[in-house]
Design a protein around this motif. Structure first.
Motif, PDB file in Angstrom:
ATOM      1  N   ASN A   1       6.032  -3.231  -9.027  1.00  0.00           N
ATOM      2  CA  ASN A   1       6.653  -3.647  -7.781  1.00  0.00           C
ATOM      3  C   ASN A   1       7.751  -4.658  -8.070  1.00  0.00           C
ATOM      4  OD1 ASN A   1       4.798  -2.171  -6.079  1.00  0.00           O
ATOM      5  ND2 ASN A   1       3.290  -3.672  -6.688  1.00  0.00           N
ATOM      6  N   LEU A   2       8.867  -4.511  -7.361  1.00  0.00           N
ATOM      7  CA  LEU A   2      10.031  -5.355  -7.584  1.00  0.00           C
ATOM      8  C   LEU A   2      10.413  -6.097  -6.313  1.00  0.00           C
ATOM      9  CD1 LEU A   2      12.247  -2.651  -9.346  1.00  0.00           C
ATOM     10  CD2 LEU A   2      10.767  -4.331 -10.463  1.00  0.00           C
ATOM     11  N   THR A   3      10.986  -7.279  -6.474  1.00  0.00           N
ATOM     12  CA  THR A   3      11.565  -7.976  -5.334  1.00  0.00           C
ATOM     13  C   THR A   3      12.876  -7.281  -4.982  1.00  0.00           C
ATOM     14  OG1 THR A   3      12.827  -9.498  -6.705  1.00  0.00           O
ATOM     15  CG2 THR A   3      10.571 -10.170  -6.109  1.00  0.00           C
ATOM     16  N   LEU A   4      13.478  -7.660  -3.859  1.00  0.00           N
ATOM     17  CA  LEU A   4      14.758  -7.071  -3.495  1.00  0.00           C
ATOM     18  C   LEU A   4      15.823  -7.372  -4.546  1.00  0.00           C
ATOM     19  CD1 LEU A   4      15.036  -7.610   0.361  1.00  0.00           C
ATOM     20  CD2 LEU A   4      14.883  -5.464  -0.865  1.00  0.00           C
ATOM     21  N   GLN A   5      15.808  -8.572  -5.073  1.00  0.00           N
ATOM     22  CA  GLN A   5      16.793  -8.955  -6.082  1.00  0.00           C
ATOM     23  C   GLN A   5      16.615  -8.114  -7.351  1.00  0.00           C
ATOM     24  OE1 GLN A   5      14.853 -11.110  -4.400  1.00  0.00           O
ATOM     25  NE2 GLN A   5      16.332 -12.206  -3.157  1.00  0.00           N
ATOM     26  N   GLU A   6      15.379  -7.953  -7.788  1.00  0.00           N
ATOM     27  CA  GLU A   6      15.105  -7.129  -8.970  1.00  0.00           C
ATOM     28  C   GLU A   6      15.468  -5.669  -8.707  1.00  0.00           C
ATOM     29  OE1 GLU A   6      11.364  -9.547 -10.967  1.00  0.00           O
ATOM     30  OE2 GLU A   6      10.966  -8.071  -9.385  1.00  0.00           O
ATOM     31  N   SER A   7      15.170  -5.190  -7.505  1.00  0.00           N
ATOM     32  CA  SER A   7      15.491  -3.806  -7.145  1.00  0.00           C
ATOM     33  C   SER A   7      16.988  -3.567  -7.159  1.00  0.00           C
ATOM     34  CB  SER A   7      14.940  -3.472  -5.759  1.00  0.00           C
ATOM     35  OG  SER A   7      13.552  -3.598  -5.749  1.00  0.00           O
ATOM     36  N   ALA A   8      17.744  -4.548  -6.694  1.00  0.00           N
ATOM     37  CA  ALA A   8      19.199  -4.426  -6.696  1.00  0.00           C
ATOM     38  C   ALA A   8      19.731  -4.351  -8.126  1.00  0.00           C
ATOM     39  CB  ALA A   8      19.825  -5.599  -5.946  1.00  0.00           C
ATOM     40  N   LEU A   9      19.195  -5.174  -9.012  1.00  0.00           N
ATOM     41  CA  LEU A   9      19.604  -5.120 -10.415  1.00  0.00           C
ATOM     42  C   LEU A   9      19.217  -3.797 -11.055  1.00  0.00           C
ATOM     43  CD1 LEU A   9      18.627  -8.697 -11.640  1.00  0.00           C
ATOM     44  CD2 LEU A   9      20.932  -7.756 -11.454  1.00  0.00           C
TER      45      LEU A   9
ATOM     46  N   VAL B   1       8.385   0.949   0.091  1.00  0.00           N
ATOM     47  CA  VAL B   1       8.249  -0.475   0.409  1.00  0.00           C
ATOM     48  C   VAL B   1       6.774  -0.844   0.513  1.00  0.00           C
ATOM     49  CG1 VAL B   1       8.374  -0.236   2.924  1.00  0.00           C
ATOM     50  CG2 VAL B   1       9.093  -2.369   1.857  1.00  0.00           C
ATOM     51  N   LEU B   2       6.452  -2.023   0.038  1.00  0.00           N
ATOM     52  CA  LEU B   2       5.102  -2.568   0.114  1.00  0.00           C
ATOM     53  C   LEU B   2       5.222  -3.955   0.735  1.00  0.00           C
ATOM     54  CD1 LEU B   2       2.063  -2.564  -0.697  1.00  0.00           C
ATOM     55  CD2 LEU B   2       2.789  -3.612  -2.844  1.00  0.00           C
ATOM     56  N   TRP B   3       4.541  -4.155   1.845  1.00  0.00           N
ATOM     57  CA  TRP B   3       4.590  -5.450   2.532  1.00  0.00           C
ATOM     58  C   TRP B   3       3.376  -6.271   2.156  1.00  0.00           C
ATOM     59  CZ3 TRP B   3       8.780  -7.145   5.005  1.00  0.00           C
ATOM     60  CH2 TRP B   3       9.711  -6.216   5.412  1.00  0.00           C
ATOM     61  N   ASN B   4       3.618  -7.488   1.716  1.00  0.00           N
ATOM     62  CA  ASN B   4       2.562  -8.467   1.446  1.00  0.00           C
ATOM     63  C   ASN B   4       2.810  -9.614   2.410  1.00  0.00           C
ATOM     64  OD1 ASN B   4       0.639 -10.153   0.457  1.00  0.00           O
ATOM     65  ND2 ASN B   4       1.539 -10.405  -1.559  1.00  0.00           N
ATOM     66  N   LYS B   5       2.152  -9.520   3.585  1.00  0.00           N
ATOM     67  CA  LYS B   5       2.427 -10.403   4.722  1.00  0.00           C
ATOM     68  C   LYS B   5       3.892 -10.244   5.083  1.00  0.00           C
ATOM     69  CE  LYS B   5      -1.384 -13.417   3.759  1.00  0.00           C
ATOM     70  NZ  LYS B   5      -1.881 -14.734   3.544  1.00  0.00           N
ATOM     71  N   SER B   6       4.725 -11.234   4.856  1.00  0.00           N
ATOM     72  CA  SER B   6       6.145 -11.104   5.203  1.00  0.00           C
ATOM     73  C   SER B   6       7.012 -10.840   3.979  1.00  0.00           C
ATOM     74  CB  SER B   6       6.632 -12.371   5.903  1.00  0.00           C
ATOM     75  OG  SER B   6       6.526 -13.469   5.028  1.00  0.00           O
ATOM     76  N   LYS B   7       6.407 -10.728   2.809  1.00  0.00           N
ATOM     77  CA  LYS B   7       7.159 -10.494   1.585  1.00  0.00           C
ATOM     78  C   LYS B   7       7.314  -8.995   1.349  1.00  0.00           C
ATOM     79  CE  LYS B   7       7.367 -11.729  -3.279  1.00  0.00           C
ATOM     80  NZ  LYS B   7       6.731 -12.472  -4.371  1.00  0.00           N
ATOM     81  N   ARG B   8       8.545  -8.584   1.114  1.00  0.00           N
ATOM     82  CA  ARG B   8       8.866  -7.172   0.900  1.00  0.00           C
ATOM     83  C   ARG B   8       8.965  -6.910  -0.597  1.00  0.00           C
ATOM     84  NH1 ARG B   8      13.256  -4.544   4.377  1.00  0.00           N
ATOM     85  NH2 ARG B   8      13.265  -6.672   5.127  1.00  0.00           N
TER      86      ARG B   8
END
Length: 69
Positions: free
Chosen positions: A16-24, A45-52
């Motif tokens: 699983n990647l953050t948006l920043q990692e996914s963009a890279l 997409v995987l939601w962890n509370k409010s974290k995407r």
């Protein structure tokens, strides 16, 4: 002592990647990734509370299908 660089996992090995990692990783802008993953039927997409988080393998599958995004 642990060296911080020796504990860093390469992006292509993460599940699983953050948006920043996914963009890279995908060379797609953060805003476009956010737009694509806002849909309720988005499979990568995987939601962890409010974290995407972005499922890397599912994102790869998604990007192999469309002609343009």
């Amino acid at each position: 002592m642990f060296d911080e660089q020796s504990r860093t996992v390469p992006i292509w090995h993460k599940t699983n990647l953050t948006l920043q990692e996914s963009a890279l990783y995908s060379e797609i802008g953060i805003n476009k990734l956010r737009e694509l993953s806002d849909s309720e039927d988005c499979l990568f997409v995987l939601w962890n509370k409010s974290k995407r988080l972005i499922k890397r393998e599912e994102l790869d599958k998604y990007l192999n299908k469309p002609y343009s995004i």
